[in-house]
Design a protein around this motif. Structure first.
Motif, short mmCIF file in Angstrom:
data_model
loop_
_atom_site.label_atom_id
_atom_site.label_comp_id
_atom_site.label_asym_id
_atom_site.label_seq_id
_atom_site.Cartn_x
_atom_site.Cartn_y
_atom_site.Cartn_z
N ARG A 1 0.84 -1.21 0.00
CA ARG A 1 0.00 0.00 0.00
C ARG A 1 0.87 1.25 0.00
O ARG A 1 0.57 2.23 -0.69
CB ARG A 1 -0.93 -0.01 1.21
N LYS B 1 2.35 1.80 -3.48
CA LYS B 1 1.30 2.25 -4.39
C LYS B 1 0.99 3.73 -4.15
O LYS B 1 0.82 4.51 -5.08
CB LYS B 1 0.05 1.40 -4.18
N SER B 2 0.94 4.12 -2.88
CA SER B 2 0.67 5.51 -2.52
C SER B 2 1.78 6.43 -3.02
O SER B 2 1.52 7.48 -3.60
CB SER B 2 0.52 5.63 -1.01
#
Length: 90
Positions: free
Chosen positions: A76, A79-80
């Motif tokens: 995550r 991806k951020s």
């Protein structure tokens, strides 16, 4: 029409572990799979299934769950950061 019922024998986890120890000894002596299975009193398929199950990590293992959770958090975060970098370049 005659129907034949197959006798299905089940083994406890302790019995399977003991049989796998015997199998390991036999493998060390150079015995073939069908010979090992015959000594253990099971089929080749059952023996292979036992080996596969013995090599698998336990799903209840706390360390494995922790690592999976950490891996998801890292994915995550990547991806951020990729989204922020893409927006900054536009």
């Amino acid at each position: 029409m005659l129907r034949y019922r197959r006798h299905v024998q089940s083994f406890t986890q302790a019995e399977i572990a003991e049989k796998l120890k015997v199998a390991e000894t036999l493998r060390g002596e150079g015995k073939r799979v069908y010979e090992i299975a015959r000594v253990l009193g099971v089929t080749d398929t059952t023996y292979y299934n036992w080996l596969k199950r013995a090599e698998k990590p336990r799903s209840g293992d706390a360390e494995l769950r922790r690592l999976r959770r950490e891996n998801a958090q890292l994915k995550r975060a990547v991806k951020s950061l990729a989204g922020i970098a893409g927006a900054a370049q536009s």
